[in-house]
Design a protein around this motif. Sequence first.
Motif, PDB file in Angstrom:
ATOM      1  N   HIS A  24      40.417  23.162  32.955  1.00  0.00           N
ATOM      2  CA  HIS A  24      39.654  23.986  33.901  1.00  0.00           C
ATOM      3  C   HIS A  24      40.513  24.328  35.112  1.00  0.00           C
ATOM      4  CE1 HIS A  24      35.342  24.427  32.840  1.00  0.00           C
ATOM      5  NE2 HIS A  24      35.563  23.400  32.053  1.00  0.00           N
ATOM      6  N   ALA A  25      41.174  23.308  35.663  1.00  0.00           N
ATOM      7  CA  ALA A  25      41.952  23.497  36.879  1.00  0.00           C
ATOM      8  C   ALA A  25      43.143  24.413  36.642  1.00  0.00           C
ATOM      9  CB  ALA A  25      42.415  22.142  37.410  1.00  0.00           C
ATOM     10  N   LEU A  26      43.821  24.257  35.512  1.00  0.00           N
ATOM     11  CA  LEU A  26      44.971  25.118  35.211  1.00  0.00           C
ATOM     12  C   LEU A  26      44.554  26.577  35.086  1.00  0.00           C
ATOM     13  CD1 LEU A  26      46.986  23.053  32.560  1.00  0.00           C
ATOM     14  CD2 LEU A  26      47.505  23.344  34.985  1.00  0.00           C
ATOM     15  N   ILE A  27      43.465  26.815  34.360  1.00  0.00           N
ATOM     16  CA  ILE A  27      43.004  28.188  34.170  1.00  0.00           C
ATOM     17  C   ILE A  27      42.508  28.771  35.489  1.00  0.00           C
ATOM     18  CG2 ILE A  27      41.295  29.631  32.994  1.00  0.00           C
ATOM     19  CD1 ILE A  27      41.469  27.710  30.622  1.00  0.00           C
ATOM     20  N   SER A  28      41.816  27.975  36.272  1.00  0.00           N
ATOM     21  CA  SER A  28      41.320  28.442  37.559  1.00  0.00           C
ATOM     22  C   SER A  28      42.471  28.796  38.493  1.00  0.00           C
ATOM     23  CB  SER A  28      40.442  27.365  38.203  1.00  0.00           C
ATOM     24  OG  SER A  28      39.986  27.774  39.468  1.00  0.00           O
ATOM     25  N   ALA A  29      43.539  27.989  38.482  1.00  0.00           N
ATOM     26  CA  ALA A  29      44.683  28.258  39.345  1.00  0.00           C
ATOM     27  C   ALA A  29      45.417  29.528  38.929  1.00  0.00           C
ATOM     28  CB  ALA A  29      45.638  27.070  39.319  1.00  0.00           C
TER      29      ALA A  29
END
Length: 326
Positions: free
Chosen positions: A258-263
């Motif tokens: 989630h965090a990688l895609i959001s970033a």
Amino acid sequence: MNAPNQQPLLSVQDVTKHYPVASNLPWSPPKTFVRAVDGLSFAVLPRKTLSIVGESGCGKTTTAKLVLRLEHPTSGRVLFEGRDTAALDGEGEAHYRRSVQAVFQNPFSSLNPRMRVIDLIGEPRVIQEYVDRDELRLDVERQLDAVGLDPAIINSFPHELSGGMRQRVAIARALILRPLMIVLDEPVSALDVSVRAQIMNLFKAIQDESGISFLLIAHDLATTRYLSHQVLVMYLGQMVETAESDELFSKPLHPYTHALISASAPSRRWENPKEDTLQGDVPSPIAPPSGCRFHTRCPRAFERCPREIPELREISPGHQVACHLY
């Protein structure tokens, strides 16, 4: 995850790579190790692209070196066409070297500045077999044409070419032995944005025409999504999630994913952006956290996370995640 009756071209089975850390006394044995890769398993299918993504220091490049046999695993096996690469004889080793090639991140540093294009591209073939100069020139010209370069540059040096042209030369060099698989280690990250799309389209065209497989090492998720059939997400040497590309980007499960895609796409954050923001730095691979290695930075961690190592579970066909939330 694998198509029915389709055997993997490359299979990595529970591979670890631990580097010893030198002690203060030179005669003392090492007491600690850098756990660069820790129990990693995946498969690359024929005519497909598998991407490995994650932050710097997660073990992506070490994995590429293990596949290329630039490093040897501490434990586990790397199989190519069903054969253990650690047990190959001379003929098998030569076949593996021909069949698995690489394109690296910076084409200026991966190309010998003192060699002309004809020798840069032709050198792998000269090493593998006897070939006269005229035949070599014709083959190099064919490879230049295949990667969209004018064969007239055949006598040029790397410094006379642009960054995009140098990377195309590196790709032509990887293709001249007609390999079955190419390891792409951040192949477009050193290029201008305007050139990246051209190189990515070239990789797609090469795969469509020749049926070659790619193992892509990347941190740019836009590149990953465009080129990949399957994506593997790594954190501190371990796999935390893997799925088909469309599935992973549309339905990421692990908080780290989630965090990688959001970033990579901040304008498309989920409803609660705080849950998709990574806090703190990556822990040391010398002493990784207990339990789930991501729990020290995870906004959704609970009491079970630091105590138990999460198992890799299949949540839906081909979609696996290692997280106590599932």
